[in-house]
Design an enzyme around this catalytic site. Structure first.
Site, PDB file in Angstrom:
ATOM      1  CE  LYS A 208      -3.917   1.910   2.671  1.00 25.95           C
ATOM      2  NZ  LYS A 208      -4.737   1.714   3.885  1.00 25.95           N
TER       3      LYS A 208
ATOM      4  CB  SER B  12      -8.078   3.556   2.975  1.00 26.25           C
ATOM      5  OG  SER B  12      -7.201   2.972   3.914  1.00 26.25           O
TER       6      SER B  12
ATOM      7  CB  SER C 245      -8.286   0.841   5.950  1.00 28.47           C
ATOM      8  OG  SER C 245      -8.978   2.058   5.924  1.00 28.47           O
TER       9      SER C 245
END
Lengths: 552, 97
Positions: free
Chosen positions: A150, A225, A249
């Site tokens: 990420k 997210s 997330s």
């Protein structure tokens, strides 16, 4: 212009980031496809089984893709099997990396799962691994395994953008501890995945690089997210990825994309090199396709790190070791407030019923528990989370790194314009809300009140865990929503994290398992929540549950 | 409680963020809705409940103050939006007479 003595002597001040399938190599025919316009939806690792082919379908908007079943099986190769295949020379690390990168590149237009794909770096790293002798390969748990990270986790020498204009040109001068752990274990980082800006969001729509699309239906959100990581794993660009979880997330996008997402206990995994969002909640964890892979990855990621003061000093467990042990003695509590919540879709309800039946089938003892304070979880989180955000985001001032506005009148104006231009609406909204709950006259009424309510949530979990070992409920009240459906209504978006936030408030480990699908083929996740540092037991139950789900 | 546009303007000044007229309008409506939701917390009796700031029972985690090499000046300054020699360059802070 005058000069201020911002002498770069203490760099820690300057950069204040917080801190199953078994096989034999010979049973496979290696077909290494370099064709970018491959129609197959999954050809990870370029491996083809010599077995017969069947056909299945994956939805993509209004189109349907044909997927050869034999390919799909290989795509599901676990990372442990993939690692040993590469370590034994059945496939080179370069071949694995090239295939993953090719796949990531060819999916990029449709899915937008990546912010950057590091072809050059990944291939150099893979070549170095291929040149290692047998002895050096031994003990590397992720030898040659491609992984996506990420884009709020620092990888040295590459961009770490957090999906924000503010950091669009930020090149990290150091590796996060988790990145070092991964590379020490032999993993190959193929790229950085898309996310909501600074991880603030539940749909990956607030990224300055545009939304990531759900591989199961590209008109829908992949969740967020960590949406890019979940979509990358779900679309077979990489067998595993790193995500981060502040209010859900990792777990919510895993649920939306039909993959597994694990948020470890707060303090188990170092956050050094993770760009902070709300530090009393943030955790890094794995997104994988099965429990075995998550357990393996967690044992690589976990461990004490002196560079993260919240990292807990305790021995690292081999989470894979006891995965197949009996689960009959595990006491499971069904979270009444979650399973009976208003707004669960019929498909989520039906998946939960299936999960409860599967738990009975595997012999777990089940009872229903009540945690009354969970009703307040979202309210608590959006006070405390935004307060921490408003404080954290102050570092983006246009002085040391990141965006700086032009055309300002003085220093204060430079700050205001830089931050006004560099942050998107969601980040600004949270900073303003956080500033409000911390401001004079409101601190006691909002911030401190939420801190006290957080204690109630922790107490409710303590009481529940006196009688049971693991809690179960849905990950999300619904399947993946449409892109654009909630982005203009922040409160509605915040409420989509209603079942995931409690584990963050109490710092507990939690995992979302891909357990069911609705009539349209949209995935549905089931969440398990464990006691602090009891990942081993939670994953053992998860493993038994998933096995039962596959066989039923 | 209501959140007026002027209040959002004040909060933005505290947070050093320039907001457009549209954003001020938008945020005052949205924040009012969010704060209204958060006021659920008033239903709870919290008088004798201590606040939690952190889930780990950690206090003052210290390590030995051992000197070691960090980033070089050039590495640290490499990302500076404006640089002069070994310094980050910013607008004048101290007013002249």
């Amino acid at each position: 212009m005058g000069l201020v003595a911002w002498v770069a002597q203490n760099t820690s001040l300057v950069f204040c980031f917080f801190a199953n399938i078994s096989f034999d190599g010979a049973a496979f025919r290696l077909l290494f496809s370099r064709t970018r316009a491959s129609k197959s939806y999954c050809h990870f690792a370029g491996l083809l089984l010599n077995s017969g082919a069947g056909t299945s379908f994956l939805r993509k908007g209004n189109q349907t893709f044909h997927v050869e079943e034999r390919l799909k099986d290989v795509c599901r190769l676990g990372i442990s099997d993939l690692s040993s295949l590469i370590a034994r020379g059945g496939l080179s690390a370069v071949q694995a990396a090239e295939t993953a990168i090719e796949r990531a590149q060819s999916n990029q237009t449709e899915l937008n799962a990546f912010v950057s794909i590091d072809e050059k770096g990944a291939l150099a790293r893979a070549e170095a691994l291929d040149s290692l002798g047998v002895d050096a390969r031994a003990g590397m748990k992720l030898f040659g395994v491609p992984i996506a990270v990420k884009d709020n986790i620092c990888v040295k020498g590459g961009r770490t953008t957090c999906g924000s204009q503010m950091l669009q040109r930020f090149v990290s001068p150091f590796d996060a501890t988790v990145v070092r752990n991964l590379t020490d274990a032999g993993a190959v980082i193929i790229g950085k995945t898309n996310l909501d800006e600074f991880a603030m969001g539940s749909s990956t729509e607030t990224s300055c690089f545009g939304p990531t699309r759900n591989p199961h239906d590209t008109s829908r959100s992949c969740g967020g997210s960590s949406g890019g990581s979940a979509a990358a794993v779900a679309s077979f660009c990489a067998p595993c990825a790193l995500g981060t979880d502040t209010g859900g997330s990792i777990r919510q996008p895993a649920s939306f994309c039909g993959v597994l997402g694990l948020k470890p206990t707060y303090g188990l995994v170092s956050r050094y090199g993770l760009v902070a969002f709300a530090p009393s909640f943030d955790q890094i964890g794995p997104i994988t396709r099965d429990v075995k892979d998550a357990a393996l990855l967690l044992s690589v990621l976990a461990g004490h790190d002196p560079l993260d003061a919240t990292s807990v000093d305790r021995p690292v467990e081999e989470y894979s070791r006891l995965l197949d042990d009996d689960v009959a003695e595990i006491k499971v509590g069904v979270i009444g407030e979650h399973i009976e919540a208003e707004g669960l879709t019929p498909a989520v309800k039906s998946t939960m019923n299936d999960a409860l039946k599967a738990l009975q089938d595997i012999g777990a003892s089940i009872s229903q528990v009540s945690l009354p304070s969970l009703e307040y979880a979202v309210a608590i989180y959006y006070v405390l989370g935004t307060a921490e955000t408003s404080s954290n985001m102050l570092r983006y001032d246009g002085v040391r790194y990141g965006h700086r506005a032009s055309g300002f009148s003085d220093l204060a104006d430079m700050y205001r314009k830089t931050r006004g231009e560099g942050f998107s609406r969601e980040v600004k909204r949270r900073i303003i809300l956080g500033t409000f709950v911390l401001s004079m006259g409101y601190y006691d009424a909002y911030y401190e009140r939420a801190q006290r309510a957080r204690t109630l949530v922790m107490r409710d979990f303590d009481i529940a865990f006196e009688g049971v070992d693991v809690l179960v409920g849905p990950t999300s009240p619904q399947q993946a929503f449409m892109i654009g459906e909630k982005v203009d209504d922040p409160l509605l978006m915040y409420l989509s994290d209603i079942f995931t936030i409690p584990a963050n408030l109490a710092g507990l480990p939690a995992v979302s398992l891909p357990f069911g699908k609705d009539a349209d083929g949209l995935p549905i996740g089931v969440q398990l929540i464990g006691k602090p540092f009891d990942e081993a037991r939670m994953l053992r139950l998860a493993n038994a549950l998933m096995k039962r789900n596959c066989s039923s | 409680m209501g959140i007026e546009k002027t209040q959002v303007e004040y909060l933005a000044s505290l947070a050093r963020i320039e907001l457009s007229e549209d954003e001020l309008e938008l945020f005052s409506g949205q924040l009012e809705k969010i704060v209204g939701y958060v006021e659920k917390l008033n239903e709870l009796d919290l008088e004798n409940v201590p606040p939690t700031s952190h889930t780990q029972n950690l206090k003052n985690v210290l390590r030995e103050d051992t000197p070691k090499k960090g980033l070089t000046k050039d590495e640290a300054l490499a990302l500076a939006p404006d640089r002069q020699g070994d310094y980050f360059r910013v607008p004048r802070v101290i007013e002249s007479d």
